[in-house]
Design an enzyme around this catalytic site. Structure first.
Site, PDB file in Angstrom:
ATOM      1  N   GLY A  11       0.550   5.235   2.679  1.00 32.08           N
ATOM      2  CA  GLY A  11      -0.182   5.893   3.384  1.00 32.08           C
ATOM      3  C   GLY A  11      -0.905   5.134   4.529  1.00 32.08           C
ATOM      4  O   GLY A  11      -0.224   4.246   5.047  1.00 32.08           O
ATOM      5  N   SER A  12      -2.085   5.511   4.738  1.00 32.11           N
ATOM      6  CA  SER A  12      -2.564   4.925   5.860  1.00 32.11           C
ATOM      7  C   SER A  12      -3.059   3.555   5.778  1.00 32.11           C
ATOM      8  O   SER A  12      -3.308   2.696   6.604  1.00 32.11           O
ATOM      9  CB  SER A  12      -3.899   5.606   6.407  1.00 32.11           C
ATOM     10  N   THR A  13      -2.893   2.951   4.450  1.00 33.66           N
ATOM     11  CA  THR A  13      -3.187   1.326   4.463  1.00 33.66           C
ATOM     12  C   THR A  13      -1.969   0.665   4.918  1.00 33.66           C
ATOM     13  O   THR A  13      -2.259  -0.566   5.138  1.00 33.66           O
ATOM     14  CB  THR A  13      -3.094   0.992   2.686  1.00 33.66           C
TER      15      THR A  13
END
Length: 582
Positions: free
Chosen positions: A301-303
């Site tokens: 995801g956004s990591t």
């Protein structure tokens, strides 16, 4: 009288018979002599071998027990303790009518916890000479059995593996089977190193079994070796306690936490839930024994966004102070809609990470080639083996395609279509924290300092690190990861779980970060798989665990707070100016 004597014939010796007899005797002596010469002079090896087979024996030279597993400070994580095995000789039992002592056999069955009939069935065959009745009994039970004095029932010493920290290190340390062979974790990965090798000596024995000659060593005994891990048990216990509490609160399917020393690549903590107690083999289940921090992969995801920003900086797509137009807040690519929660308009690269803008990431990714994006991910250590040699380690999946659609590039930019392990994600954030230098990861304490590799430009790593600090600050998505007194940088991530034909309704909440920002020492990743309830975002379920564990680790390692360093220095300078010089 004289006439009679004259009539007697003198006995005559037959010459040919005599010669024949002498020849036979001579030939027999020659044959015996030749045979003796052949055996003793020309070809003595066969008879020597026959003699040796009847008298030479190999005896084992005892060696030490299985080696210990310790943490970086010498605390024992796995040790061997002496126990006894109960075995029986059925032939001796029947020969000495041992079964007639029914009361003693009932007592034996009770102390072993075995049904009386089951115990007797094991010794019914009088032709057998060896059968185990029970393995690894305690010294107290062994002493009780010894006092029963049952003919044909014997004890033999053996060892049992004991794990003082129980479920805290179960996934990492692993366990052995009943024969002392590693079957999980470090016990399996370093089984040969931990196992002692008994030596062997050749001796000659007489017919009574007594040693009459020692012929020397055939093979030397090899002592067992200890394994010292990089794990700090203090941090490990703290991490497991916090992760388990959060897992139960959010009712997650599983959870993982990995902490690295960014300066050396050493793993300081690696824990998972659910766990099991390796001292209780009845608790062992394969799904509990898996070290999910290295075996399970997730879409980050956004990591993943900070890594894509680094790629954009490396390839000249943007500068650290560039402005990106995210209007109108959504875009349709290949029939799929990509959007932010609202239209953020023109924002800086820093704000793209701070507000976790998908549109900002898409604008950058569309100006890069797939090869440029993938090259950056590989340099951070994604899609490749860590080299630590842990059992079942996965390399994750970095997509390789001949043709890339716009939607595939877009989704890659915010962490979909690629899978990573928690360990790999922790390593990539350690690279950001360490000025772009990637150290080889290790779980075993090194004797020599490691050599790092500069995989990205230091300036770009430092720029992204400063951007990630704003994610934890006011206006960011990770306020729950803030630690009083310390500057913290990191990124939240929330991704849907993939199912057949698309994505389902389950989520993975992730937080990855590092501290202290002024001189990063620790990088950590927390993954919460399938949290139940209303809270499922990474900033809600993973960030608080990060804050609790990172805060404790910074204090345990005596790392100086840096949140107010500049202000303190200014005050100290003013005070120093007022003090007269001597």
């Amino acid at each position: 009288m004289s006439r009679r004597n004259k009539s007697k014939k003198e006995p005559m010796l037959a010459g040919w018979r005599f010669l024949t007899l002498c020849s036979v005797i001579l030939l027999a002596f020659v044959a015996l002599f030749a045979r003796a010469a052949w055996i003793q002079v020309i070809s003595p090896d066969r008879l020597r071998l026959e003699g040796d087979l009847r008298s030479l024996r190999s005896t084992a030279v005892s060696s030490t027990s299985r080696g210990m597993i310790m943490d970086r400070n010498g605390e024992e994580l796995a040790v061997s303790v002496p126990v006894q095995a109960v075995w029986a000789d059925p032939k001796q039992i029947h020969a000495e009518h041992s079964l007639d002592r029914q009361q003693a056999w009932q007592a034996l069955a009770d102390v072993l916890g075995v049904p009386h009939d089951t115990l007797l069935s094991r010794v019914q065959d009088p032709k057998r000479r060896f059968v185990y009745l029970q393995r690894q009994v305690t010294p107290a039970v062994a002493e009780y059995i010894r006092k029963l004095r049952l003919p044909g029932v014997h004890l033999r010493p053996e060892e049992r593996r004991f794990y003082p920290t129980g479920e805290i290190n179960a996934h990492l340390v692993g366990m052995t089977n009943i024969d002392g062979t590693g079957i999980e974790g470090i016990e399996r990965a370093f089984n040969e190193w931990l196992t002692a090798q008994p030596g062997e000596r050749k001796v000659r024995k007489d017919r009574m079994g007594r040693v009459i000659e020692d012929l020397g060593v055939v093979s030397e005994a090899r002592e067992a070796n200890n394994v010292q891990l990089t794990i700090d048990q203090r941090i490990q216990a703290l991490a497991y306690r916090s992760l388990k509490r959060a897992s139960e609160f959010h009712r997650v399917t599983s959870a993982s936490l990995v902490m690295l020393d960014v300066k050396t690549g050493e793993v300081l903590a690696m824990v998972n839930t659910p766990s099991y107690n390796p001292n209780n083999r009845g608790q062992y289940q394969s799904f509990r024994a898996r070290n999910r921090a290295v075996t399970d992969t997730y879409e980050p995801g956004s990591t993943l966004k900070p890594l894509i920003v680094v790629s954009a900086l490396e390839n000249g797509v943007v500068q650290a102070d560039s402005i990106i137009d995210t209007s109108p807040g959504w875009v349709r690519l290949g029939g799929k809609r990509v959007s932010d929660t609202r239209n953020l308009g023109k924002i800086s690269v820093q704000t793209v990470l701070q507000r976790s803008s998908n549109m900002g990431m898409v604008r950058m990714a569309m100006q890069e080639t797939p090869e440029q994006l993938l090259d950056t991910l590989y340099r951070f250590g994604l899609g490749i083996d860590s080299g630590m040699g842990l059992v079942g380690e996965s390399t994750g999946m970095v997509p390789q395609r001949r043709r890339w659609s716009d939607i595939e590039k877009a989704t890659l930019s915010f962490g979909y279509g690629v899978t990573v392990t928690p360990l790999q994600l922790a390593q990539s954030y350690a690279v950001l924290a360490n000025g772009g230098v990637r150290y080889p990861l290790t779980i075993v304490k090194r004797s020599q300092p490691p050599v790092g590799e500069q995989v990205i430009a230091r300036q770009h790593a430092d720029d992204v690190l400063m951007m990630l600090e704003t994610v934890v600050g006011p206006g960011g998505t990770a306020r729950n990861a803030a630690i009083p007194g310390y500057r913290v940088a990191g990124k939240t991530g929330t991704s849907r779980k993939a199912v057949a034909g698309g994505y389902g309704s389950d989520y993975v909440g992730v937080f990855a970060g590092m501290a202290p920002v002024s001189d990063p020492r620790l990088a950590m990743v927390v993954v919460m798989n399938e949290p139940q309830g209303e809270q499922y975002y990474g900033g809600q379920v993973a960030a608080p665990v990060f804050a609790e564990v990172m805060s404790g680790a910074l204090q345990l390692l005596n790392i100086r707070p840096d949140a107010a360093t500049e202000e303190q220095f200014q005050l100290a300078g003013q005070e120093a100016a007022l003090v007269p010089h001597t």
